[in-house]
Design an enzyme around this catalytic site. Structure first.
Site, PDB file in Angstrom:
ATOM      1  CG  HIS A 113      85.361 -35.696 -63.155  1.00 20.22           C
ATOM      2  ND1 HIS A 113      85.195 -34.924 -64.291  1.00 20.22           N
ATOM      3  CD2 HIS A 113      84.471 -36.724 -63.279  1.00 20.22           C
ATOM      4  CE1 HIS A 113      84.256 -35.470 -65.049  1.00 20.22           C
ATOM      5  NE2 HIS A 113      83.803 -36.555 -64.464  1.00 20.22           N
ATOM      6  NE  ARG A 115      81.187 -34.521 -68.919  1.00 25.52           N
ATOM      7  CZ  ARG A 115      81.260 -35.733 -68.361  1.00 25.52           C
ATOM      8  NH1 ARG A 115      81.069 -35.895 -67.073  1.00 25.52           N
ATOM      9  NH2 ARG A 115      81.559 -36.791 -69.094  1.00 25.52           N
ATOM     10  CD  GLU A 131      86.300 -31.744 -64.501  1.00 21.38           C
ATOM     11  OE1 GLU A 131      86.859 -32.753 -64.953  1.00 21.38           O
ATOM     12  OE2 GLU A 131      85.136 -31.746 -64.071  1.00 21.38           O
TER      13      GLU A 131
END
Ligand code: GLV
Length: 320
Positions: free
Chosen positions: A279, A232, A261
């Site tokens: 991602h 993360r 993000e």
């Protein structure tokens, strides 16, 4: 019959498992619902199938009070869900553990190789017409085979990375909050950092791991080290990482996740020897379908009176 909100269109044909239930979702298949829309829906559905980009906070869960029974996240991480609030309100939370380990480990290893061997900047040189032909001391990187790999977190994904590292004759150590009792365990993260050539992060997101890798810890890594993050974004202080890369205090970085993000810190975008992916850790057809199916099956099991195997334990605030 339950009413279930699908916040986004899902891959695969797993919707069949919810036959007999009423499905609702955004009309435009791949549009993210706003926080207001999530709150408005929450009060009118019995279950929600969501993605890690949906912030299911206390406000959304409160809005579902009295009706909403289950939230199934199509992700192994669930730092987007306020699990404590869900527990308080008696709302079950599920995630998708187990089905994405190998694919995400592939991504971590791709980043290890690409960052250590400077794949992105070498390819950019070629694509931009700057390649002057083979040169003996040009675009030199670091060997991955035989390197010392440090894993932070030692859950399923980290272990899958460790298995790949064996094939590259790497020396693998791992740090985790709990003593694993296994070979390679290092209790003190600070002591592990100076002893690795490559550091790969596999801890859950959330308050406990926020900026676990900060400026001080980055400075403990050797200057030739490579940092890889498929966990993360907030686990790493992005500004500190970008600074270390720009100043040459760290050799390279390979990132798949970011603090905010889809925004990427501008200094990371210009940092040298940095491979940046959007991602895509678990992004293969079969894995994304398996994740969707697992989440949908959990919803079906719940409304069938069963306890899905992938319920997030009540004490968890994050996932590993
Ligand atoms: C992806 O990041 C996931 O948590 O599944």
């Amino acid at each position: 019959m339950a009413r279930v909100l699908l916040t986004r269109k899902l891959p695969g044909d797993g919707l069949g498992s919810l036959a007999g239930h009423e499905l609702v979702g955004p009309e435009d298949d791949d549009r993210a619902l706003s926080h207001e829309e999530l709150c408005a829906h929450a009060g009118q559905v019995d279950g929600i199938v969501c993605l890690l980009t949906d912030r299911i906070d206390a406000e959304v869960l409160e809005a579902g009070k009295g009706r909403l029974q289950i939230v199934a996240n199509v992700a192994v991480g669930y730092d987007n869900i306020d699990v404590a609030a869900a527990n308080r309100l008696g709302i079950r939370v599920c995630n998708t553990p187990g089905v994405l380990d190998e694919t995400t480990a592939d991504t971590a290893f791709m980043l290890i190789l690409a960052a250590a061997r400077r794949a992105s900047e070498a390819e950019a040189e070629l694509r931009e017409g700057r390649w002057q032909g083979f040169r003996i001391a040009h675009q030199l990187g670091r060997d991955v085979h035989g390197a010392r790999l440090g894993l932070v977190g030692y859950g399923r994904i980290a272990r899958a990375v460790a298995r790949r590292a064996e094939g590259f004759s790497m020396t693998v150590t791992h740090h985790s909050r709990r003593d694993t009792g296994e070979a390679g365990f290092v209790a003190d993260l600070d002591a592990m950092l100076p002893e690795v050539d490559i550091l790969s992060l596999h801890v859950p997101g959330g308050d406990e791991t926020h900026h676990l890798i900060d400026a001080r810890r980055l400075s403990l890594l050797p200057r030739h080290a490579v940092l890889v993050n498929t966990a993360r974004g907030p686990v790493v202080d992005e500004a500190a990482l970008a600074g270390a890369l720009h100043r040459g205090e760290l050799f390279a970085a390979g990132l798949d996740v970011y603090e905010r993000e889809p925004t990427v810190h501008p200094d990371l975008l210009t940092a040298p020897r940095t491979v940046l992916l959007p991602h895509i850790g678990s992004a293969t057809w079969s894995t994304r379908e398996a994740m969707a199916n697992l989440a949908l099956t959990a919803i079906a099991q719940h409304f069938d009176g069963q306890t899905p195997p992938n319920v997030v334990p009540p004490s968890s605030s994050t996932a590993e």
